[in-house]
Design a protein around this motif. Structure first.
Motif, PDB file in Angstrom:
ATOM      1  N   LEU A   5       0.727  -1.376   0.042  1.00  0.00           N
ATOM      2  CA  LEU A   5      -0.045   0.031   0.004  1.00  0.00           C
ATOM      3  C   LEU A   5       0.864   1.230  -0.227  1.00  0.00           C
ATOM      4  O   LEU A   5       0.497   2.091  -0.593  1.00  0.00           O
ATOM      5  CB  LEU A   5      -0.957   0.022   1.157  1.00  0.00           C
ATOM      6  CG  LEU A   5      -2.047   1.028   1.286  1.00  0.00           C
ATOM      7  CD1 LEU A   5      -2.924   0.865   0.057  1.00  0.00           C
ATOM      8  CD2 LEU A   5      -2.865   0.756   2.470  1.00  0.00           C
ATOM      9  N   GLN A   6       1.844   1.178   0.762  1.00  0.00           N
ATOM     10  CA  GLN A   6       2.903   2.291   0.798  1.00  0.00           C
ATOM     11  C   GLN A   6       3.677   2.668  -0.674  1.00  0.00           C
ATOM     12  O   GLN A   6       3.726   3.561  -0.891  1.00  0.00           O
ATOM     13  CB  GLN A   6       3.913   2.067   1.902  1.00  0.00           C
ATOM     14  CG  GLN A   6       4.946   3.258   1.981  1.00  0.00           C
ATOM     15  CD  GLN A   6       5.664   3.038   3.410  1.00  0.00           C
ATOM     16  OE1 GLN A   6       5.658   1.967   3.873  1.00  0.00           O
ATOM     17  NE2 GLN A   6       6.416   4.188   3.525  1.00  0.00           N
ATOM     18  N   ASN A   7       3.991   1.574  -1.183  1.00  0.00           N
ATOM     19  CA  ASN A   7       4.349   1.675  -2.556  1.00  0.00           C
ATOM     20  C   ASN A   7       3.523   2.236  -3.476  1.00  0.00           C
ATOM     21  O   ASN A   7       3.868   2.903  -4.465  1.00  0.00           O
ATOM     22  CB  ASN A   7       5.042   0.152  -3.081  1.00  0.00           C
ATOM     23  CG  ASN A   7       6.348  -0.247  -2.330  1.00  0.00           C
ATOM     24  OD1 ASN A   7       6.915   0.455  -1.812  1.00  0.00           O
ATOM     25  ND2 ASN A   7       6.626  -1.473  -2.456  1.00  0.00           N
ATOM     26  N   LYS A   8       2.447   1.637  -3.589  1.00  0.00           N
ATOM     27  CA  LYS A   8       1.504   2.195  -4.540  1.00  0.00           C
ATOM     28  C   LYS A   8       1.167   3.584  -4.317  1.00  0.00           C
ATOM     29  O   LYS A   8       1.012   4.582  -5.157  1.00  0.00           O
ATOM     30  CB  LYS A   8      -0.042   1.538  -4.319  1.00  0.00           C
ATOM     31  CG  LYS A   8       0.010   0.116  -4.996  1.00  0.00           C
ATOM     32  CD  LYS A   8      -1.387  -0.387  -4.739  1.00  0.00           C
ATOM     33  CE  LYS A   8      -1.601  -1.690  -5.591  1.00  0.00           C
ATOM     34  NZ  LYS A   8      -2.753  -2.412  -5.532  1.00  0.00           N
ATOM     35  N   GLN A   9       1.261   4.049  -3.004  1.00  0.00           N
ATOM     36  CA  GLN A   9       0.888   5.679  -2.588  1.00  0.00           C
ATOM     37  C   GLN A   9       2.114   6.467  -3.067  1.00  0.00           C
ATOM     38  O   GLN A   9       2.031   7.741  -3.566  1.00  0.00           O
ATOM     39  CB  GLN A   9       0.728   5.608  -1.072  1.00  0.00           C
ATOM     40  CG  GLN A   9       0.321   7.281  -0.377  1.00  0.00           C
ATOM     41  CD  GLN A   9      -1.003   7.595  -1.338  1.00  0.00           C
ATOM     42  OE1 GLN A   9      -2.023   6.969  -1.370  1.00  0.00           O
ATOM     43  NE2 GLN A   9      -0.959   8.971  -1.577  1.00  0.00           N
ATOM     44  N   GLU A  10       3.307   5.632  -3.011  1.00  0.00           N
ATOM     45  CA  GLU A  10       4.457   6.550  -3.324  1.00  0.00           C
ATOM     46  C   GLU A  10       4.325   6.757  -4.835  1.00  0.00           C
ATOM     47  O   GLU A  10       4.758   7.872  -5.548  1.00  0.00           O
ATOM     48  CB  GLU A  10       5.842   5.869  -3.017  1.00  0.00           C
ATOM     49  CG  GLU A  10       5.994   6.026  -1.696  1.00  0.00           C
ATOM     50  CD  GLU A  10       7.164   5.063  -1.075  1.00  0.00           C
ATOM     51  OE1 GLU A  10       7.816   4.317  -1.990  1.00  0.00           O
ATOM     52  OE2 GLU A  10       7.416   5.129   0.049  1.00  0.00           O
ATOM     53  N   LYS A  11       3.913   5.674  -5.613  1.00  0.00           N
ATOM     54  CA  LYS A  11       3.853   5.857  -7.069  1.00  0.00           C
ATOM     55  C   LYS A  11       3.012   6.868  -7.348  1.00  0.00           C
ATOM     56  O   LYS A  11       3.008   7.886  -8.350  1.00  0.00           O
ATOM     57  CB  LYS A  11       3.377   4.524  -7.733  1.00  0.00           C
ATOM     58  CG  LYS A  11       4.596   3.199  -7.869  1.00  0.00           C
ATOM     59  CD  LYS A  11       4.035   2.402  -8.564  1.00  0.00           C
ATOM     60  CE  LYS A  11       5.000   1.146  -8.578  1.00  0.00           C
ATOM     61  NZ  LYS A  11       4.706   0.176  -9.150  1.00  0.00           N
TER      62      LYS A  11
END
Length: 157
Positions: A5-11
């Motif tokens: 979820l954190q990776n998606k938010q960063e993208k």
């Protein structure tokens, strides 16, 4: 899952930053705009100079029918001529008001200029042009072309 979820938010954050910063990029620097403005002024100046440059006035005109020269006259003597077509042959002579002509152009020489002042062709575009002392007069329906030239006047009638 929290890491995904954190990776998606960063993208998503990177894409939003990229979209927001897209309008901030400069496509033209101030120097580029100055160069383009100077180039535009130069082009407009050359165009006006060439367009308004005085054209050399001619001293004679040549009459062509169907791209074949049929006569040559001086612009220095005022006169009226009649160009007419009979049975696919073209003739030009001094204007005679007593004659009736078909397929004709009345040509007037006055003040060093030549003009077609009367015609029986349907569009009358050759008549609209007015008097000229350089260039050409053209009557497409009658296949007539009048060209202004500079020649030795001694041999022109």
């Amino acid at each position: 899952m929290d890491n995904q979820l954190q990776n998606k938010q960063e993208k998503i954050d990177r894409k939003v930053k990229k979209l927001l910063s897209a309008g901030k990029n400069k496509y033209f620097a101030l120097f580029d705009l100055v160069i383009y403005a100077l180039l535009l002024v130069f082009i407009v100046g050359i165009t006006l100079f060439v367009g308004y440059m005085p054209k050399p006035a001619g001293n004679a005109f040549q009459v062509y029918y169907n791209n074949r020269q049929i006569a040559s006259y001086s612009l220095q003597k005022d006169a009226e001529y009649i160009f007419y077509i009979e049975e696919n042959n073209a003739y030009i002579e001094k204007f005679d008001s007593g004659k009736a002509y078909k397929e004709f152009n009345k040509i007037q020489v006055k003040g060093g200029k030549v003009a077609i002042i009367e015609t029986d062709c349907p569009d009358k575009s050759c008549q609209i042009r007015g008097a000229i002392d350089y260039g050409e007069l053209i009557c497409l329906p009658h296949k007539l072309r009048i060209t202004i030239v500079n020649v030795d006047i001694d041999f022109i009638t």
